[in-house]
Structures are given as structure tokens and as C-alpha cells.
Design a protein around this motif. Structure first.
Motif, mmCIF file in Angstrom:
data_model
loop_
_atom_site.group_PDB
_atom_site.id
_atom_site.type_symbol
_atom_site.label_atom_id
_atom_site.label_comp_id
_atom_site.label_asym_id
_atom_site.label_seq_id
_atom_site.Cartn_x
_atom_site.Cartn_y
_atom_site.Cartn_z
ATOM 1 N N ARG A 1 0.839 -1.218 0.000
ATOM 2 C CA ARG A 1 0.000 0.000 0.000
ATOM 3 C C ARG A 1 0.867 1.258 0.000
ATOM 4 N NH1 ARG A 1 -5.442 -0.679 1.185
ATOM 5 N NH2 ARG A 1 -6.018 -2.825 1.721
ATOM 6 N N ALA A 2 1.958 1.237 0.766
ATOM 7 C CA ALA A 2 2.839 2.406 0.799
ATOM 8 C C ALA A 2 3.475 2.650 -0.565
ATOM 9 C CB ALA A 2 3.913 2.214 1.865
ATOM 10 N N VAL A 3 3.931 1.574 -1.216
ATOM 11 C CA VAL A 3 4.546 1.714 -2.534
ATOM 12 C C VAL A 3 3.544 2.233 -3.559
ATOM 13 C CG1 VAL A 3 5.577 0.426 -4.444
ATOM 14 C CG2 VAL A 3 6.320 -0.014 -2.102
ATOM 15 N N THR A 4 2.328 1.674 -3.538
ATOM 16 C CA THR A 4 1.328 2.099 -4.520
ATOM 17 C C THR A 4 0.895 3.539 -4.289
ATOM 18 O OG1 THR A 4 -0.380 1.100 -3.114
ATOM 19 C CG2 THR A 4 0.448 -0.212 -4.956
ATOM 20 N N GLN A 5 0.843 3.976 -3.022
ATOM 21 C CA GLN A 5 0.479 5.375 -2.762
ATOM 22 C C GLN A 5 1.532 6.326 -3.301
ATOM 23 O OE1 GLN A 5 -0.202 5.575 1.448
ATOM 24 N NE2 GLN A 5 -2.231 4.604 1.339
ATOM 25 N N ARG A 6 2.818 5.929 -3.157
ATOM 26 C CA ARG A 6 3.862 6.778 -3.703
ATOM 27 C C ARG A 6 3.881 6.725 -5.222
ATOM 28 N NH1 ARG A 6 9.016 5.740 0.436
ATOM 29 N NH2 ARG A 6 7.933 6.485 2.327
ATOM 30 N N ALA A 7 3.618 5.523 -5.758
ATOM 31 C CA ALA A 7 3.601 5.396 -7.227
ATOM 32 C C ALA A 7 2.437 6.162 -7.835
ATOM 33 C CB ALA A 7 3.530 3.924 -7.616
ATOM 34 N N ALA A 8 1.367 6.378 -7.048
ATOM 35 C CA ALA A 8 0.209 7.103 -7.583
ATOM 36 C C ALA A 8 0.546 8.538 -7.926
ATOM 37 C CB ALA A 8 -0.937 7.059 -6.563
ATOM 38 N N ALA A 9 1.637 9.034 -7.360
ATOM 39 C CA ALA A 9 2.001 10.423 -7.639
ATOM 40 C C ALA A 9 2.344 10.654 -9.102
ATOM 41 C CB ALA A 9 3.183 10.829 -6.757
ATOM 42 N N ILE A 10 2.815 9.600 -9.785
ATOM 43 C CA ILE A 10 3.168 9.779 -11.200
ATOM 44 C C ILE A 10 1.936 9.802 -12.092
ATOM 45 C CG2 ILE A 10 5.374 8.620 -10.806
ATOM 46 C CD1 ILE A 10 4.292 6.215 -12.264
ATOM 47 N N GLN A 11 0.756 9.434 -11.532
ATOM 48 C CA GLN A 11 -0.485 9.463 -12.313
ATOM 49 C C GLN A 11 -1.092 10.866 -12.225
ATOM 50 O OE1 GLN A 11 -1.739 7.114 -14.223
ATOM 51 N NE2 GLN A 11 -0.259 5.530 -13.736
ATOM 52 N N SER A 12 -0.452 11.810 -12.905
ATOM 53 C CA SER A 12 -0.886 13.205 -12.817
ATOM 54 C C SER A 12 -2.051 13.515 -13.740
ATOM 55 C CB SER A 12 0.289 14.119 -13.162
ATOM 56 O OG SER A 12 0.692 13.896 -14.513
ATOM 57 N N GLY A 13 -2.242 12.692 -14.779
ATOM 58 C CA GLY A 13 -3.284 12.973 -15.764
ATOM 59 C C GLY A 13 -2.831 13.869 -16.894
ATOM 60 N N SER A 14 -1.564 14.268 -16.896
ATOM 61 C CA SER A 14 -1.047 15.169 -17.933
ATOM 62 C C SER A 14 -0.492 14.358 -19.098
ATOM 63 C CB SER A 14 0.060 16.049 -17.342
ATOM 64 O OG SER A 14 0.722 16.744 -18.376
#
Length: 635
Positions: A603-616
Motif C-alpha cells: 500500500r505504501a509503494v502504490t500510494q507513492r507510485a500514484a504520484a506519477i499518475q498526474s493525468g497530464s
């Protein structure tokens, strides 16, 4: 339509039973259709070991499919998946190359997954998700091990692996064995890869649970036998030590959590983990004996493991069918809401009683035979001269003895709380007996438990021949008089037929003596003494939680119980209590020490990886450019 589908499944089981028994007797055959499956074609091969497990699948499928016709009624959901499930389980032991095995294995997994999530709901969805994750993680390990063997030997055929295994170095064989063992143990449900069993078995329909627990998990053990004795040749002693220790943990851990649980089907699921542990103890002993050159003892231990796999299929499918009849009649699996069913469901109560006595290892039923054989194999570790291995065998003997005692307590609780005393709910009071097809199936299962016990000499001889095809050696089991099993000369002997006569005599002789003496006891009816109270109520009865409480106290370091006390006082005065709610749920060490830390880390890794999903889109194109540049540099 649904009934016809289950009749077809029973016929398919009958064909598998005949083919499997013929294979056990030495009628080998092979088939190859090159165009049907890519990368080697469809290839099947029957030998004694394959015949043994095909026979287990086929014979168990017959009563369970008969039972399913009455249990499912006109419900058409899952009939096609059930047929695929039975057919794929029959194919798995026959698979002779990687692609055939992978297709049959995956069909078995997908069909059982669909059957688990057949009844929609949050619990079934969660159980199906956990089962899918574990079974496909296991498949990944299996494919990795098989692909490595295929690359090293230059062939995807299992017979070529067996021929080439002696030429492989020890590290390569151990790596392949570790990957294959992990995949097969995940399907078998051994601790710590067990997490799907207590979830999937209660969620699945009872006839599906009977096949998953009674048959499907055995195919994981079949794969372990193939890998440890065939595909990879004779392995080092640490393979056997690892299986022995895993078996000890599974046997003791499984029965402890079965003893503490109050959900009838989940109790049986934990009990399956226990019995997988017993089989692993026998299998681990066989691998260890083979590694030290004691082939005769390896043959004895492997025979015991095969015998317990066969017996567990009989009594565990019977117990799940009886539990399904209880659920069908009362709508609940909670032991605290049952009771008094022996008078309302006598056939179901009789079937559950026979299954409970068999799984507890009581003579002269079949569970006693295989556990006795396992003890005889373990006790002969004195012939070894390896102190470390002797210590592991001693631990296994102690664990098996403890497991046997706890299993008796577990099923005294299950039968006593569930079927005896007064009904604890309106549903239990209004329970009705199961339909005819379900009763017939349960009686077939009960008859199998009795027949496998009383006919132990013939059964053990047949399974000994299967084991001898895997471990060629002079058999240490002799049954010259067709009544008594003699192990390793004068080491030990046992006759279930004589035990049955003695037990029957112990019951009938006193009655005959009293009759000949002219004793005519008169029946006197009176209400049961109720500790000074005139009227007994279900609230005065022993509960499943109370029965397990002494064990949770003794083994609290395993259960790690959490006390929960909720007291609701009267709104007018705190001195008057309106309601008290008490719970003492147990926790599983493996869940807390293995899966929860892994879950938190993911969960910690996926939460940090979610930061790259900016939508841009521009940022995503930059990611692609960076990857392309990196690949160019590496190239």
C-alpha cells in the motif's frame, strides 16, 4: 438441466474411477495429439501414480455429484463450471508435458474460482479474490520451475526431465524444486500459503467445498510427489526436512484453529490444512529416507502419505456434505445456533458422526490406518545416524501425537455442539432431513470410510504398489493373512478387522451377559437434572466458544486472542445493566507477521507510485521518451 449436468459429472467420475483403478493395477497407456495444443501438443500418460490420483478424483466425484443434484436443485448456476472442474482435475495427473499440465491446471483453477464466487456477496467476492491471487501466484512459481527445467533439458516433456535430472547440478535442481514446491504447496493449502482455504470453502457451495477440500488440494500433493521423486530425481535431505517442518506447522496450526472456530465449514477448512500437514509429514519422511539411502523406509512413508490422501478424500468430502445438509436445513453454519439436530436429521447426524470418528483417527475406520502407518514410518528414524534429522523426526512424532489428540477434541465439539442437546435457535428447531439424493451420497461416503478401514490390507497393498513404482524397493509392509498388516518384520502389526471385533465385543458381551442373567431393566422417564432449576433452556447448554476456551488459554501464544467487552447500562442508572456483549476473537500469527506487513508495504509503494499518475498527457509522453532513451543506451 442442472440435475442432468450433475448426473453427467457422476458418470464422468465413474469413467475416471475405472481408468484410475486400472492404472493403479499397471495398465499404462499414453496419448499424443500434436495439433491440438501449441508447444508440444496435447500429451497424456497413465502410470500407477497418475492412476492413484485419477481414481481419487473419480471415486470422490460420484457421491458428491449425486449430492449436488439434491443440494443445488433446479439452480443452473455453476453446472458448466462444475463439469469443467471435474474434467480438469481428472486431466491434471495425466498431463505429460508443460503445456498440457498448465492448461489443465488453469482450467481447474478458473472453474473452481467461478464456483467460489457463484453466490454473489461481499464475502464470496473477497474469498474469490484471495483465492485467485494465491492460485495464480502458485501458477507463476510452477511455470517458472517448469520453464527452467525445459530450458536446461531441452524438452517440455516430463519423461525427458526424469531422464536428464541426474545430470543437472545440485543448485539447479534445488532452485527448480523450490519453485515447484511453492506452486504446489499454494494449491495444497499448506501454511503459510493457506490463506485462501478458510475463505473459499465457506463461500463455495457445499458440494464444491467437498471436491475442493477432498480432491483438489490433493493434486498439489501429487505435484510434490512428481517433482520430488520423478522430475528432479533423488534430492538432498533438506528437501525432506523442509516438507517435514512445513507438515508439522500445518498439522498443529490447522487443528488449533479448527478447534477454536465456530463456523462449521470454516472449521472443516482449517481441518483440511491439518490433514495436508499429516500428508506432508509422511511425504517429507519419504524424501528424507530416500536421500539417506533408506529406500524401504521411504517406500513405507510414501505409502502412508498416499493412504492418508486417499482416506482424507473420503471422510472430508463426507463431512462437507453433512455440513451442507445442515446449512440446507437450517440456513446457518454457526455452531452456536445449532443443536438438537440428531433427532431432526438422523441420517445427516450419522454421516457426520462417521466422518468425525474417521478424521479423529479412531479405529477401525480409515483415518486410523493411515495415521498409524505414518507413526510407524516416523518411529523408524532410529535407523538413521544423522542427529539433526533424528531431531526433526522426533518433532514430527510429537506434533502428530498432539494433532491426533486435538483433532478428537475438535470433532467432539463439532458433533456435540452441533447435533446434541437442545436446539439453540428457531432454525435448528425447525430443521428437516436432507433430500434422498443427499442422504444416499452421505451414506456412500460413510460406507467408504468403513470399507477403507476394514479393508486396510487390500488398500495398503494397492497403494504400496503405487509407491513402489515411484520408489523401487522391497516393501516393508506384509499382509500375508489378509487381516493383519506387518511393518518391517516384527516392528509393528495391526488388524482393523480384529479391532472391530474387539470393539463390537466390548459393547455386545455385557448386554449378552445381562440378558442371560435375566436382567430386565425397567425404563423410568424423568426430566433431566438441571442444577436445581425446574426447566432447562438452550442458554444453559455448553457453547462452542466455552468448549474451546481452555485450549485458547493454553495456546494463547498461538491464538493471540483479543478480549472485547461491551456493557450497556440502563439509561436511568448505571447500576442496572441492560446488555453485556463479550467476544474473544483469535488472530492468526501468519496473517500478522507475514501478510499484514506485506500488505502495508505494498500500500505504501502504490500510494507513492500514484504520484506519477498526474493525468497530464505531456508528462506521459515524457515518460515514454525517457524509457526509449534508456533502452537505446542499454542496447
Amino acid at each position: 438441466m442442472s440435475v442432468a449436468g450433475y448426473v453427467l459429472a457422476a458418470c464422468l467420475g465413474g469413467v475416471g474411477a475405472v481408468a484410475g483403478l486400472a492404472g493403479m493395477l499397471g495398465h499404462a497407456w499414453s496419448a499424443h495429439v500434436g495439433w491440438l495444443v501449441p508447444l508440444g501438443g496435447l500429451e497424456l500418460q497413465m502410470d500407477r501414480l497418475a492412476g492413484c490420483f485419477v481414481a481419487i478424483v473419480g471415486i470422490t466425484s460420484i457421491p458428491v455429484s449425486i449430492y449436488a443434484g439434491g443440494y443445488a436443485g433446479r439452480d443452473r448456476r455453476g453446472v458448466a463450471a462444475y463439469l469443467v472442474f471435474v474434467a480438469s482435475m481428472l486431466l491434471v495427473p495425466l498431463a505429460a508435458n508443460t503445456m498440457t499440465f498448465a492448461i489443465a491446471w488453469e482450467l481447474m483453477s478458473l472453474a473452481s474460482y467461478l464456483l467460489v464466487v457463484q453466490h454473489r456477496g461481499a464475502a464470496a467476492a473477497h474469498a474469490g479474490w484471495v483465492y485467485a491471487v494465491m492460485t495464480h501466484a502458485g501458477l507463476g512459481c510452477l511455470l517458472a520451475g517448469m520453464l527452467l527445467l525445459g530450458a536446461w533439458t531441452g524438452s517440455a516433456r516430463f519423461v525427458d526431465w526424469t531422464a536428464a535430472a541426474p545430470a543437472l547440478d545440485a543448485a539447479s535442481r534445488s532452485l527448480a524444486w523450490g519453485l515447484l514446491a511453492a506452486g504446489f504447496l499454494a494449491k495444497a493449502g499448506a501454511i503459510p500459503l493457506h490463506v485462501w482455504l478458510p475463505l473459499a470453502h465457506p463461500a463455495a457451495p457445499s458440494h464444491v467445498s467437498a471436491l475442493m477440500s477432498g480432491v483438489m488440494i490433493k493434486l498439489g500433493l501429487y505435484g510434490l510427489v512428481r517433482a520430488s521423486f520423478g522430475w528432479l530425481g533423488t534430492g538432498p535431505a533438506w528437501w525432506g526436512t523442509a516438507l517435514l517442518l512445513l507438515g508439522v506447522v500445518a498439522a498443529v496450526g490447522g487443528v488449533l484453529y479448527a478447534l477454536a472456530d465456530r463456523d462449521l465449514k470454516r472449521l472443516l477448512a482449517y481441518s483440511s490444512i491439518e490433514n495436508v500437514g499429516i500428508i506432508l509429514i509422511g511425504l517429507g519422511a519419504a524424501v528424507a529416507f530416500r536421500a539417506t539411502g533408506a529406500d524401504a523406509l521411504a517406500l513405507l512413508a510414501l505409502t502412508a502419505a498416499l493412504c492418508h490422501a486417499d482416506n482424507h478424500a473420503a471422510f472430508k468430502s463426507l463431512l462437507f456434505m453433512a455440513a451442507g445438509s445442515v446449512l440446507h436445513a437450517t440456513g446457518t453454519r454457526d455452531l452456536e445456533s445449532l443443536g438438537g439436530l440428531v433427532k431432526r436429521m438422523p441420517w445427516t447426524a450419522a454421516g457426520f458422526f462417521v466422518g468425525s470418528a474417521a478424521i479423529a483417527g479412531l479405529p477401525p475406520l480409515n483415518g486410523f490406518v493411515s495415521e498409524w502407518l505414518t507413526f510407524q514410518a516416523l518411529l523408524q528414524n532410529v535407523q538413521l545416524r544423522i542427529p539433526g534429522l533424528n531431531l526433526v523426526f522426533t518433532l514430527a512424532v510429537a506434533a502428530l501425537a498432539l494433532t491426533g489428540g486435538l483433532a478428537i477434541a475438535c470433532f467432539v465439539k463439532a458433533y456435540g455442539i452441533g447435533f446434541l442437546a437442545l436446539p439453540r435457535s428457531e432454525a435448528a428447531a425447525a430443521a428437516h432431513e436432507a433430500p434422498l439424493s443427499m442422504r444416499v451420497a452421505m451414506m456412500l461416503g460413510a460406507g467408504a470410510c468403513v470399507a477403507l478401514g476394514l479393508g486396510a490390507t487390500a488398500v495398503v497393498d494397492a497403494l504400496g504398489a503405487v509407491a513402489a513404482a515411484v520408489v523401487p524397493a522391497a516393501t516393508p509392509i506384509v499382509s500375508g493373512d489378509w487381516l493383519t498388516l506387518h511393518v518391517s518384520g516384527g516392528f509393528a502389526s495391526m488388524s482393523t478387522a480384529q479391532l472391530a471385533v474387539v470393539l463390537a465385543g466390548a459393547l455386545l458381551v455385557p448386554l449378552a451377559v445381562l440378558t442371560l442373567a435375566g436382567a430386565r431393566p425397567a425404563a423410568r422417564r424423568y426430566e433431566t437434572w438441571g442444577c436445581g432449576r425446574l426447566l432447562q433452556t438452550p442458554r444453559m447448554e455448553y457453547t462452542a466458544t466455552a468448549f474451546a476456551n481452555p485450549f485458547t488459554r493454553v495456546f494463547d501464544f498461538v491464538y493471540r486472542p483479543v478480549k472485547q467487552l461491551d456493557i450497556e447500562a440502563h439509561p436511568e442508572s448505571r447500576f442496572f445493566v441492560r446488555r453485556i456483549a463479550y467476544a474473544n476473537p483469535t488472530r492468526f500469527i501468519v496473517d500478522e507477521w507475514v501478510y499484514r506487513p506485506v500488505d502495508r508495504a505494498l500500500r505504501a509503494v502504490t500510494q507513492r507510485a500514484a504520484a506519477i499518475q498526474s493525468g497530464s498527457p505531456n508528462l506521459y509522453l515524457a515518460y515514454l521518451l525517457a524509457v526509449l532513451l534508456l533502452l537505446l543506451v542499454l542496447a
